[in-house]
Write an enzyme that holds these catalytic residues in place. Structure first.
Site, PDB file in Angstrom:
ATOM      1  N   THR A  62       0.870  -1.184   0.000  1.00  0.00           N
ATOM      2  CA  THR A  62       0.000   0.000   0.000  1.00  0.00           C
ATOM      3  C   THR A  62       0.901   1.227   0.000  1.00  0.00           C
ATOM      4  OG1 THR A  62      -1.790  -1.055   1.186  1.00  0.00           O
ATOM      5  CG2 THR A  62      -1.599   1.316   1.496  1.00  0.00           C
TER       6      THR A  62
ATOM      7  N   ARG B 253     -14.935  -5.941  -0.494  1.00  0.00           N
ATOM      8  CA  ARG B 253     -14.303  -5.596   0.791  1.00  0.00           C
ATOM      9  C   ARG B 253     -13.585  -4.248   0.674  1.00  0.00           C
ATOM     10  NH1 ARG B 253      -8.738  -4.369   2.406  1.00  0.00           N
ATOM     11  NH2 ARG B 253      -8.530  -4.868   4.603  1.00  0.00           N
TER      12      ARG B 253
ATOM     13  N   GLY C 266     -10.998  -1.668   2.802  1.00  0.00           N
ATOM     14  CA  GLY C 266     -10.100  -1.601   3.962  1.00  0.00           C
ATOM     15  C   GLY C 266     -10.072  -0.216   4.581  1.00  0.00           C
ATOM     16  N   ASP C 267      -9.009   0.048   5.297  1.00  0.00           N
ATOM     17  CA  ASP C 267      -8.891   1.325   6.015  1.00  0.00           C
ATOM     18  C   ASP C 267      -8.408   2.471   5.118  1.00  0.00           C
ATOM     19  OD1 ASP C 267      -6.413  -0.128   5.831  1.00  0.00           O
ATOM     20  OD2 ASP C 267      -5.517   1.445   7.067  1.00  0.00           O
TER      21      ASP C 267
ATOM     22  N   THR D 115      -0.631   1.856   6.811  1.00  0.00           N
ATOM     23  CA  THR D 115      -0.547   0.624   6.033  1.00  0.00           C
ATOM     24  C   THR D 115      -0.566  -0.546   6.999  1.00  0.00           C
ATOM     25  OG1 THR D 115       0.915  -0.794   4.742  1.00  0.00           O
ATOM     26  CG2 THR D 115       1.973   0.979   5.945  1.00  0.00           C
ATOM     27  N   GLY D 116      -1.312  -1.595   6.639  1.00  0.00           N
ATOM     28  CA  GLY D 116      -1.379  -2.750   7.535  1.00  0.00           C
ATOM     29  C   GLY D 116      -2.707  -3.455   7.388  1.00  0.00           C
TER      30      GLY D 116
ATOM     31  N   GLY E 184      -6.062  -3.787   7.464  1.00  0.00           N
ATOM     32  CA  GLY E 184      -7.048  -2.718   7.474  1.00  0.00           C
ATOM     33  C   GLY E 184      -8.163  -2.818   8.498  1.00  0.00           C
TER      34      GLY E 184
HETATM   35  N1  ASP Z   1      -4.325  -1.320   4.748  1.00  0.00           N
HETATM   36  C1  ASP Z   1      -4.528  -1.968   3.494  1.00  0.00           C
HETATM   37  C2  ASP Z   1      -5.872  -2.651   3.524  1.00  0.00           C
HETATM   38  O1  ASP Z   1      -6.214  -3.251   4.519  1.00  0.00           O
HETATM   39  C3  ASP Z   1      -3.498  -2.986   3.162  1.00  0.00           C
HETATM   40  C4  ASP Z   1      -2.075  -2.605   3.478  1.00  0.00           C
HETATM   41  O2  ASP Z   1      -1.790  -1.496   3.875  1.00  0.00           O
HETATM   42  O3  ASP Z   1      -1.179  -3.437   3.313  1.00  0.00           O
HETATM   43  O4  ASP Z   1      -6.553  -2.626   2.527  1.00  0.00           O
END
Ligand code: ASP
Length: 330
Positions: free
Chosen positions: A197, A225, A227-228, A248-249, A251
Protein backbone atom coordinates in the site's frame (compact mmCIF):
# COMPACT_ATOMS: atom_id res chain seq x y z
CA UNK A 1 20.26 56.99 14.12
CA UNK A 2 18.46 55.60 17.17
CA UNK A 3 15.19 55.62 15.22
CA UNK A 4 16.79 53.71 12.39
CA UNK A 5 18.14 51.19 14.87
CA UNK A 6 14.66 50.72 16.42
CA UNK A 7 13.14 50.15 12.96
CA UNK A 8 15.86 47.63 12.17
CA UNK A 9 15.31 45.71 15.44
CA UNK A 10 11.56 45.68 14.88
CA UNK A 11 11.96 44.38 11.31
CA UNK A 12 14.36 41.70 12.53
CA UNK A 13 11.98 40.52 15.28
CA UNK A 14 9.07 40.42 12.82
CA UNK A 15 11.14 38.32 10.42
CA UNK A 16 12.18 35.92 13.18
CA UNK A 17 8.63 35.45 14.44
CA UNK A 18 7.36 34.82 10.89
CA UNK A 19 9.90 32.06 10.43
CA UNK A 20 9.55 30.87 14.01
CA UNK A 21 6.81 28.30 13.26
CA UNK A 22 6.84 25.86 10.40
CA UNK A 23 6.54 28.68 7.86
CA UNK A 24 9.21 28.43 5.22
CA UNK A 25 10.05 24.82 6.04
CA UNK A 26 8.72 21.66 4.47
CA UNK A 27 8.75 17.90 5.12
CA UNK A 28 7.55 15.01 2.96
CA UNK A 29 7.19 11.42 4.16
CA UNK A 30 6.16 8.42 2.05
CA UNK A 31 5.52 4.71 2.53
CA UNK A 32 5.21 1.75 0.18
CA UNK A 33 3.56 -0.65 2.60
CA UNK A 34 4.46 -2.66 5.68
CA UNK A 35 4.69 -6.39 6.29
CA UNK A 36 6.69 -9.28 7.57
CA UNK A 37 9.54 -9.11 5.12
CA UNK A 38 12.97 -10.20 6.13
CA UNK A 39 16.35 -9.24 4.80
CA UNK A 40 17.01 -12.88 3.96
CA UNK A 41 14.06 -12.97 1.57
CA UNK A 42 15.15 -9.88 -0.35
CA UNK A 43 18.28 -9.67 -2.49
CA UNK A 44 20.45 -6.57 -2.42
CA UNK A 45 19.44 -5.89 -6.04
CA UNK A 46 15.74 -6.03 -5.15
CA UNK A 47 16.31 -3.75 -2.18
CA UNK A 48 18.11 -1.23 -4.41
CA UNK A 49 15.22 -1.22 -6.89
CA UNK A 50 12.72 -0.44 -4.12
CA UNK A 51 14.89 2.27 -2.58
CA UNK A 52 15.38 3.90 -5.97
CA UNK A 53 11.63 4.08 -6.57
CA UNK A 54 11.05 5.53 -3.10
CA UNK A 55 13.67 8.19 -3.84
CA UNK A 56 12.03 8.99 -7.16
CA UNK A 57 8.70 9.53 -5.37
CA UNK A 58 10.33 11.77 -2.75
CA UNK A 59 11.97 13.85 -5.46
CA UNK A 60 8.71 14.23 -7.39
CA UNK A 61 7.02 15.57 -4.25
CA UNK A 62 9.92 17.72 -3.13
CA UNK A 63 10.17 19.45 -6.51
CA UNK A 64 6.75 20.93 -5.73
CA UNK A 65 7.40 21.77 -2.06
CA UNK A 66 10.65 23.58 -2.65
CA UNK A 67 9.02 25.90 -5.18
CA UNK A 68 6.52 26.86 -2.50
CA UNK A 69 3.85 24.50 -3.88
CA UNK A 70 1.10 22.94 -1.78
CA UNK A 71 1.35 19.80 0.35
CA UNK A 72 -1.67 18.44 -1.57
CA UNK A 73 0.11 18.75 -4.94
CA UNK A 74 3.25 17.22 -3.45
CA UNK A 75 1.59 14.11 -2.01
CA UNK A 76 -0.40 13.46 -5.18
CA UNK A 77 2.74 13.71 -7.26
CA UNK A 78 4.69 11.33 -4.97
CA UNK A 79 1.81 8.83 -4.79
CA UNK A 80 1.40 8.78 -8.59
CA UNK A 81 5.03 7.64 -8.96
CA UNK A 82 4.32 4.73 -6.58
CA UNK A 83 0.93 3.92 -8.17
CA UNK A 84 2.56 3.73 -11.61
CA UNK A 85 5.15 1.23 -10.40
CA UNK A 86 4.36 -2.51 -10.32
CA UNK A 87 6.49 -2.77 -7.15
CA UNK A 88 3.76 -1.52 -4.85
CA UNK A 89 0.25 -2.68 -4.02
CA UNK A 90 -1.50 0.36 -5.48
CA UNK A 91 -2.39 1.35 -9.03
CA UNK A 92 -0.38 -0.77 -11.48
CA UNK A 93 0.87 -3.22 -8.81
CA UNK A 94 -2.47 -3.82 -7.07
CA UNK A 95 -3.07 -7.29 -5.59
CA UNK A 96 -5.89 -9.61 -6.73
CA UNK A 97 -9.07 -10.27 -4.79
CA UNK A 98 -10.52 -13.78 -4.36
CA UNK A 99 -12.20 -13.58 -7.76
CA UNK A 100 -8.87 -12.73 -9.44
CA UNK A 101 -9.73 -9.09 -10.05
CA UNK A 102 -8.21 -5.80 -8.87
CA UNK A 103 -10.31 -3.43 -6.78
CA UNK A 104 -8.60 -0.22 -5.74
CA UNK A 105 -9.14 2.21 -2.86
CA UNK A 106 -7.68 5.68 -2.19
CA UNK A 107 -8.23 8.76 -0.07
CA UNK A 108 -6.88 12.25 0.46
CA UNK A 109 -7.29 14.93 3.12
CA UNK A 110 -6.44 18.62 3.29
CA UNK A 111 -5.37 19.59 6.82
CA UNK A 112 -6.03 23.29 6.28
CA UNK A 113 -9.73 22.92 5.46
CA UNK A 114 -10.47 19.39 6.79
CA UNK A 115 -11.89 18.65 3.34
CA UNK A 116 -11.50 15.03 2.29
CA UNK A 117 -12.17 12.75 -0.67
CA UNK A 118 -12.10 8.99 -1.20
CA UNK A 119 -12.87 6.27 -3.74
CA UNK A 120 -13.30 2.58 -3.05
CA UNK A 121 -13.65 -0.60 -5.09
CA UNK A 122 -12.70 1.00 -8.43
CA UNK A 123 -11.37 -1.05 -11.33
CA UNK A 124 -10.48 1.27 -14.20
CA UNK A 125 -9.02 4.56 -13.02
CA UNK A 126 -5.28 4.62 -13.68
CA UNK A 127 -4.41 6.75 -10.65
CA UNK A 128 -6.95 6.29 -7.85
CA UNK A 129 -5.38 9.11 -5.78
CA UNK A 130 -6.39 11.60 -8.50
CA UNK A 131 -9.97 10.32 -8.31
CA UNK A 132 -9.98 10.80 -4.51
CA UNK A 133 -8.79 14.37 -5.02
CA UNK A 134 -11.53 15.08 -7.58
CA UNK A 135 -14.14 13.78 -5.14
CA UNK A 136 -12.76 16.20 -2.53
CA UNK A 137 -12.54 19.21 -4.82
CA UNK A 138 -15.26 18.74 -7.43
CA UNK A 139 -18.11 17.01 -5.59
CA UNK A 140 -20.14 17.68 -2.49
CA UNK A 141 -19.36 14.19 -1.17
CA UNK A 142 -16.51 12.56 0.70
CA UNK A 143 -16.59 9.00 -0.64
CA UNK A 144 -17.74 7.40 -3.88
CA UNK A 145 -17.58 3.65 -4.55
CA UNK A 146 -17.59 1.27 -7.50
CA UNK A 147 -19.39 2.28 -10.66
CA UNK A 148 -20.45 5.65 -9.27
CA UNK A 149 -16.83 6.54 -8.55
CA UNK A 150 -15.70 5.32 -11.97
CA UNK A 151 -18.41 7.31 -13.76
CA UNK A 152 -17.44 10.42 -11.79
CA UNK A 153 -13.72 9.95 -12.59
CA UNK A 154 -14.58 9.62 -16.29
CA UNK A 155 -16.71 12.79 -16.21
CA UNK A 156 -13.84 14.63 -14.52
CA UNK A 157 -11.56 13.74 -17.40
CA UNK A 158 -9.26 11.40 -15.49
CA UNK A 159 -7.32 8.71 -17.31
CA UNK A 160 -9.46 5.57 -17.61
CA UNK A 161 -7.80 2.24 -18.46
CA UNK A 162 -9.01 -1.24 -19.27
CA UNK A 163 -9.01 -3.30 -16.02
CA UNK A 164 -6.37 -5.52 -17.67
CA UNK A 165 -3.92 -2.61 -17.20
CA UNK A 166 -3.68 -3.72 -13.57
CA UNK A 167 -2.61 -7.26 -14.46
CA UNK A 168 0.86 -7.99 -13.16
CA UNK A 169 2.43 -11.44 -13.43
CA UNK A 170 4.12 -11.30 -10.02
CA UNK A 171 0.85 -10.36 -8.31
CA UNK A 172 -0.98 -13.07 -10.27
CA UNK A 173 1.54 -15.68 -9.09
CA UNK A 174 1.09 -14.49 -5.49
CA UNK A 175 -2.67 -14.84 -5.93
CA UNK A 176 -2.39 -18.38 -7.38
CA UNK A 177 -0.14 -19.36 -4.51
CA UNK A 178 -2.59 -17.86 -2.05
CA UNK A 179 -5.37 -20.01 -3.58
CA UNK A 180 -3.21 -23.16 -3.41
CA UNK A 181 -2.27 -22.61 0.23
CA UNK A 182 -5.59 -21.27 1.34
CA UNK A 183 -7.49 -23.72 3.45
CA UNK A 184 -9.50 -20.79 4.66
CA UNK A 185 -13.00 -19.80 3.76
CA UNK A 186 -13.60 -18.11 0.43
CA UNK A 187 -12.68 -14.46 0.53
CA UNK A 188 -10.66 -14.45 3.74
CA UNK A 189 -7.88 -12.04 2.91
CA UNK A 190 -4.27 -12.93 3.41
CA UNK A 191 -2.71 -10.35 5.73
CA UNK A 192 0.81 -11.66 5.00
CA UNK A 193 0.48 -11.25 1.28
CA UNK A 194 -0.65 -7.72 0.70
CA UNK A 195 2.42 -5.61 1.07
CA UNK A 196 2.84 -2.39 -0.75
CA UNK A 197 0.00 0.00 0.00
CA UNK A 198 1.35 3.48 -0.67
CA UNK A 199 0.93 6.80 1.07
CA UNK A 200 2.38 10.26 1.47
CA UNK A 201 2.07 13.05 4.02
CA UNK A 202 3.52 16.53 3.78
CA UNK A 203 3.90 19.90 5.44
CA UNK A 204 4.37 22.75 2.96
CA UNK A 205 6.07 26.13 3.39
CA UNK A 206 2.73 27.75 4.16
CA UNK A 207 2.20 25.50 7.19
CA UNK A 208 -0.43 23.31 5.52
CA UNK A 209 -0.59 19.56 6.09
CA UNK A 210 -2.01 16.93 3.71
CA UNK A 211 -2.27 13.13 3.67
CA UNK A 212 -2.98 10.59 0.92
CA UNK A 213 -3.20 6.78 0.78
CA UNK A 214 -3.76 4.36 -2.13
CA UNK A 215 -4.04 0.55 -2.17
CA UNK A 216 -5.15 -2.61 -3.91
CA UNK A 217 -6.18 -3.96 -0.49
CA UNK A 218 -5.30 -7.52 0.51
CA UNK A 219 -4.69 -10.57 -1.67
CA UNK A 220 -7.75 -12.83 -1.64
CA UNK A 221 -10.04 -10.21 -0.10
CA UNK A 222 -13.73 -10.82 -0.66
CA UNK A 223 -15.02 -8.79 -3.58
CA UNK A 224 -16.56 -5.59 -2.28
CA UNK A 225 -14.30 -5.60 0.79
CA UNK A 226 -13.08 -2.12 1.66
CA UNK A 227 -10.10 -1.60 3.96
CA UNK A 228 -8.89 1.32 6.02
CA UNK A 229 -7.05 3.17 3.23
CA UNK A 230 -10.07 5.07 1.88
CA UNK A 231 -11.64 5.55 5.32
CA UNK A 232 -10.95 9.06 6.60
CA UNK A 233 -9.70 8.82 10.18
CA UNK A 234 -8.68 5.15 9.86
CA UNK A 235 -6.06 4.91 7.10
CA UNK A 236 -5.70 8.62 6.39
CA UNK A 237 -6.09 11.91 8.23
CA UNK A 238 -4.74 15.47 8.19
CA UNK A 239 -5.39 18.42 10.46
CA UNK A 240 -3.27 21.59 10.54
CA UNK A 241 -3.72 21.69 14.34
CA UNK A 242 -1.87 18.41 14.83
CA UNK A 243 -0.51 16.17 12.08
CA UNK A 244 -1.00 14.28 8.81
CA UNK A 245 -1.06 10.46 8.88
CA UNK A 246 -1.12 7.69 6.26
CA UNK A 247 -1.40 4.06 7.36
CA UNK A 248 -0.55 0.62 6.03
CA UNK A 249 -1.38 -2.75 7.54
CA UNK A 250 -4.22 -5.11 8.31
CA UNK A 251 -7.05 -2.72 7.47
CA UNK A 252 -9.77 -4.20 9.67
CA UNK A 253 -7.71 -3.38 12.80
CA UNK A 254 -6.99 0.12 11.55
CA UNK A 255 -10.68 0.77 10.97
CA UNK A 256 -11.72 -0.54 14.41
CA UNK A 257 -9.07 1.58 16.11
CA UNK A 258 -9.65 4.70 13.98
CA UNK A 259 -5.86 4.82 13.86
CA UNK A 260 -5.02 7.99 11.94
CA UNK A 261 -7.55 10.12 13.83
CA UNK A 262 -6.53 8.60 17.16
CA UNK A 263 -2.94 9.80 16.65
CA UNK A 264 -4.14 13.33 15.89
CA UNK A 265 -6.60 13.25 18.83
CA UNK A 266 -3.93 12.11 21.29
CA UNK A 267 -1.81 15.08 20.24
CA UNK A 268 -4.66 17.58 20.56
CA UNK A 269 -6.39 16.29 23.67
CA UNK A 270 -3.51 14.73 25.59
CA UNK A 271 -0.77 17.08 24.44
CA UNK A 272 1.40 14.17 23.25
CA UNK A 273 4.18 14.65 20.73
CA UNK A 274 3.81 13.05 17.29
CA UNK A 275 6.27 10.35 18.26
CA UNK A 276 4.50 9.55 21.54
CA UNK A 277 1.07 9.41 19.91
CA UNK A 278 2.30 7.29 16.97
CA UNK A 279 4.03 4.81 19.25
CA UNK A 280 1.06 4.56 21.62
CA UNK A 281 -1.22 3.59 18.75
CA UNK A 282 1.05 1.44 16.55
CA UNK A 283 3.52 -0.11 18.99
CA UNK A 284 1.10 -0.59 21.89
CA UNK A 285 -2.60 -0.56 21.04
CA UNK A 286 -2.43 -2.23 17.59
CA UNK A 287 0.38 -4.58 18.53
CA UNK A 288 -1.48 -5.91 21.57
CA UNK A 289 -4.46 -6.71 19.34
CA UNK A 290 -2.38 -8.36 16.60
CA UNK A 291 -3.00 -5.49 14.18
CA UNK A 292 0.04 -5.67 11.93
CA UNK A 293 1.22 -2.52 10.22
CA UNK A 294 2.61 0.95 10.52
CA UNK A 295 2.05 4.61 9.79
CA UNK A 296 3.94 7.58 8.46
CA UNK A 297 3.23 11.02 9.86
CA UNK A 298 4.38 14.61 9.93
CA UNK A 299 3.33 17.22 12.48
CA UNK A 300 2.67 20.93 12.08
CA UNK A 301 6.31 21.72 12.95
CA UNK A 302 7.69 19.33 10.34
CA UNK A 303 8.67 16.51 12.73
CA UNK A 304 8.49 13.06 11.16
CA UNK A 305 7.43 9.70 12.66
CA UNK A 306 7.35 6.28 10.95
CA UNK A 307 6.52 3.59 13.57
CA UNK A 308 5.69 0.04 12.43
CA UNK A 309 5.18 -3.21 14.33
CA UNK A 310 6.08 -5.55 11.45
CA UNK A 311 9.60 -6.49 10.39
CA UNK A 312 9.64 -4.00 7.58
CA UNK A 313 8.00 -0.96 6.03
CA UNK A 314 9.06 0.67 2.79
CA UNK A 315 9.50 4.27 3.83
CA UNK A 316 11.36 7.52 3.40
CA UNK A 317 11.34 11.24 4.09
CA UNK A 318 12.89 14.46 2.92
CA UNK A 319 13.03 17.82 4.67
CA UNK A 320 13.84 21.39 3.65
CA UNK A 321 16.93 21.08 5.86
CA UNK A 322 18.33 18.65 3.29
CA UNK A 323 17.90 15.68 5.62
CA UNK A 324 16.65 12.61 3.72
CA UNK A 325 16.48 8.84 4.20
CA UNK A 326 14.85 5.79 2.59
CA UNK A 327 14.74 2.37 4.26
CA UNK A 328 12.89 -0.92 4.45
CA UNK A 329 13.88 -2.86 7.55
CA UNK A 330 14.00 -1.90 11.23
N1 ASP B 1 -4.33 -1.32 4.75
C1 ASP B 1 -4.53 -1.97 3.49
C2 ASP B 1 -5.87 -2.65 3.52
O1 ASP B 1 -6.21 -3.25 4.52
C3 ASP B 1 -3.50 -2.99 3.16
C4 ASP B 1 -2.08 -2.60 3.48
O2 ASP B 1 -1.79 -1.50 3.88
O3 ASP B 1 -1.18 -3.44 3.31
O4 ASP B 1 -6.55 -2.63 2.53
Amino acid sequence: MRKLFTVFVFAFITLISFHGGAQGRYSLVIHGGSGNISRERMSLEQEAVYLEKLNEALQAGEAILKEGGSSLDAIVSAIKVLEDSPLFNAGKGAVFNYEGRNELDASIMDGSTLQAGAVAGITNVKNPITAARKVMEQSSHVMLTGRGAEQFAFEQGLEIVDPSYFFDQRRWDQYREYLRNSTQLRGVADPDNKMGTVGAVALDMHGNLAAGTSTGGMTGKRFGRIGDSPIIGAGNYANNQSCAVSATGHGEYFIRNVVAYDISAQMIYLGKSLEEAGNAVVMEKLKEQGGDGGIIAVDKDGNVAMPFNTTGMFRGYIKSTGETKVSIFE
